[in-house]
Design a protein around this motif. Structure first.
Motif, PDB file in Angstrom:
ATOM      1  N   LEU A  26       0.806  -1.221   0.000  1.00  0.00           N
ATOM      2  CA  LEU A  26       0.000   0.000   0.000  1.00  0.00           C
ATOM      3  C   LEU A  26       0.838   1.270   0.000  1.00  0.00           C
ATOM      4  O   LEU A  26       0.601   2.180  -0.808  1.00  0.00           O
ATOM      5  CB  LEU A  26      -0.954  -0.005   1.199  1.00  0.00           C
ATOM      6  CG  LEU A  26      -2.040  -1.082   1.161  1.00  0.00           C
ATOM      7  CD1 LEU A  26      -2.721  -1.206   2.516  1.00  0.00           C
ATOM      8  CD2 LEU A  26      -3.061  -0.792   0.071  1.00  0.00           C
ATOM      9  N   PHE A  27       1.804   1.377   0.910  1.00  0.00           N
ATOM     10  CA  PHE A  27       2.618   2.593   0.977  1.00  0.00           C
ATOM     11  C   PHE A  27       3.421   2.794  -0.302  1.00  0.00           C
ATOM     12  O   PHE A  27       3.562   3.909  -0.781  1.00  0.00           O
ATOM     13  CB  PHE A  27       3.573   2.564   2.177  1.00  0.00           C
ATOM     14  CG  PHE A  27       2.912   2.678   3.525  1.00  0.00           C
ATOM     15  CD1 PHE A  27       1.730   3.382   3.708  1.00  0.00           C
ATOM     16  CD2 PHE A  27       3.496   2.092   4.645  1.00  0.00           C
ATOM     17  CE1 PHE A  27       1.136   3.506   4.961  1.00  0.00           C
ATOM     18  CE2 PHE A  27       2.919   2.198   5.900  1.00  0.00           C
ATOM     19  CZ  PHE A  27       1.734   2.904   6.058  1.00  0.00           C
ATOM     20  N   TYR A  28       3.946   1.702  -0.856  1.00  0.00           N
ATOM     21  CA  TYR A  28       4.763   1.836  -2.064  1.00  0.00           C
ATOM     22  C   TYR A  28       3.909   2.186  -3.279  1.00  0.00           C
ATOM     23  O   TYR A  28       4.298   3.009  -4.100  1.00  0.00           O
ATOM     24  CB  TYR A  28       5.574   0.562  -2.318  1.00  0.00           C
ATOM     25  CG  TYR A  28       6.513   0.687  -3.492  1.00  0.00           C
ATOM     26  CD1 TYR A  28       7.585   1.582  -3.459  1.00  0.00           C
ATOM     27  CD2 TYR A  28       6.335  -0.065  -4.636  1.00  0.00           C
ATOM     28  CE1 TYR A  28       8.450   1.715  -4.539  1.00  0.00           C
ATOM     29  CE2 TYR A  28       7.198   0.059  -5.722  1.00  0.00           C
ATOM     30  CZ  TYR A  28       8.252   0.948  -5.659  1.00  0.00           C
ATOM     31  OH  TYR A  28       9.104   1.085  -6.738  1.00  0.00           O
ATOM     32  N   SER A  29       2.733   1.607  -3.387  1.00  0.00           N
ATOM     33  CA  SER A  29       1.917   1.861  -4.580  1.00  0.00           C
ATOM     34  C   SER A  29       1.109   3.155  -4.492  1.00  0.00           C
ATOM     35  O   SER A  29       0.911   3.833  -5.500  1.00  0.00           O
ATOM     36  CB  SER A  29       0.971   0.688  -4.850  1.00  0.00           C
ATOM     37  OG  SER A  29       0.024   0.549  -3.808  1.00  0.00           O
ATOM     38  N   ARG A  30       0.671   3.529  -3.287  1.00  0.00           N
ATOM     39  CA  ARG A  30      -0.202   4.706  -3.146  1.00  0.00           C
ATOM     40  C   ARG A  30       0.468   5.910  -2.499  1.00  0.00           C
ATOM     41  O   ARG A  30      -0.012   7.032  -2.638  1.00  0.00           O
ATOM     42  CB  ARG A  30      -1.411   4.354  -2.284  1.00  0.00           C
ATOM     43  CG  ARG A  30      -2.344   3.346  -2.870  1.00  0.00           C
ATOM     44  CD  ARG A  30      -3.564   3.272  -1.961  1.00  0.00           C
ATOM     45  NE  ARG A  30      -4.308   2.045  -2.144  1.00  0.00           N
ATOM     46  CZ  ARG A  30      -5.273   1.655  -1.331  1.00  0.00           C
ATOM     47  NH1 ARG A  30      -5.601   2.379  -0.278  1.00  0.00           N
ATOM     48  NH2 ARG A  30      -5.912   0.530  -1.566  1.00  0.00           N
ATOM     49  N   ALA A  50      12.395  -2.506 -14.871  1.00  0.00           N
ATOM     50  CA  ALA A  50      11.638  -3.244 -15.890  1.00  0.00           C
ATOM     51  C   ALA A  50      10.414  -3.975 -15.337  1.00  0.00           C
ATOM     52  O   ALA A  50       9.581  -4.458 -16.102  1.00  0.00           O
ATOM     53  CB  ALA A  50      12.558  -4.239 -16.593  1.00  0.00           C
ATOM     54  N   THR A  51      10.260  -4.019 -14.010  1.00  0.00           N
ATOM     55  CA  THR A  51       9.118  -4.727 -13.439  1.00  0.00           C
ATOM     56  C   THR A  51       7.847  -3.876 -13.522  1.00  0.00           C
ATOM     57  O   THR A  51       7.917  -2.645 -13.575  1.00  0.00           O
ATOM     58  CB  THR A  51       9.356  -5.110 -11.959  1.00  0.00           C
ATOM     59  OG1 THR A  51       9.436  -3.915 -11.170  1.00  0.00           O
ATOM     60  CG2 THR A  51      10.618  -5.950 -11.803  1.00  0.00           C
ATOM     61  N   SER A  52       6.735  -4.537 -13.486  1.00  0.00           N
ATOM     62  CA  SER A  52       5.451  -3.823 -13.576  1.00  0.00           C
ATOM     63  C   SER A  52       5.114  -3.069 -12.291  1.00  0.00           C
ATOM     64  O   SER A  52       4.248  -2.187 -12.302  1.00  0.00           O
ATOM     65  CB  SER A  52       4.321  -4.808 -13.898  1.00  0.00           C
ATOM     66  OG  SER A  52       4.206  -5.766 -12.862  1.00  0.00           O
TER      67      SER A  52
END
Length: 194
Positions: free
Chosen positions: A23-27, A101-103
């Motif tokens: 959550l913290f990394y994506s948002r 390169a990762t999604s």
């Protein structure tokens, strides 16, 4: 009895930190509430607050754990590139290239966090600074293993190139900044007298 009720404290902690990382990394930290972490982790709010009495404590726990996981990944990836014949001082760029390169790549979680001025405190800043010092220390160790004479300024310069490339790769959504940073590192190495 539900599986959540029988979860050990250690398993609950792992689940909480995994959810916090996602959550913290994506948002971003500000966009995530303790309820979001509860919902994602499957851990009750009571247990969540037992382990992390505040969001600030959870952020500190997340940063500390992310540091350990990221450094393990980074040092392993760098060593793999070196074993495949990449120059020790260029291998960090190739390792970062795998990540870019990762999604799920969204830039450096530590740099992203330091930018959230209203969400972090001095404890968080110390963890973030410690992470960056450990990356720099690893680059300095790589410099000692390399075939190049190493001026004192080189490891810090390479760390700045890496961080700048990570930030710009996240902004532009491609790996061109990393390619440019690797080329700059190669140029730096070529200018060092032997």
């Amino acid at each position: 009895m539900s599986p959540v009720a029988t979860m050990t404290m250690d398993d609950a902690d792992k689940s909480i930190l995994s959810a916090a990382d996602d959550l913290f990394y994506s948002r971003g930290i500000a966009a995530v509430s303790m309820s979001d972490v509860r919902d994602r982790s499957g851990v009750s709010m009571r247990r969540l607050y037992t382990l992390y009495p505040s969001k600030g404590a959870l952020v500190a726990g997340w940063l500390a754990q992310r540091h350990q996981v990221w450094m393990t990944w980074f040092t392993t990836a760098v060593d793999r590139h070196i074993a495949q014949g990449t120059d020790a001082l260029l291998a960090p760029f190739d390792a970062i290239g795998e990540w870019v390169a990762t999604s799920v790549f969204r830039g450096c979680g530590f740099i992203n966090s330091i930018a959230e001025v209203g969400e972090i405190d001095d404890t968080h800043r110390l963890i973030i600074a410690g992470h960056k010092r450990d990356v720099l220390r690893h680059i300095a160790e790589l410099a000692q293993r390399s075939d190049h004479p190493v001026p004192e300024w080189l490891p810090a310069s390479l760390a700045v190139l890496l961080d700048g490339a990570i930030v710009q790769c996240a902004i532009f959504g491609n790996d061109e900044p990393l390619t440019a940073a690797r080329s700059a590192a190669l140029q730096l190495l070529g200018t060092i007298p032997t």
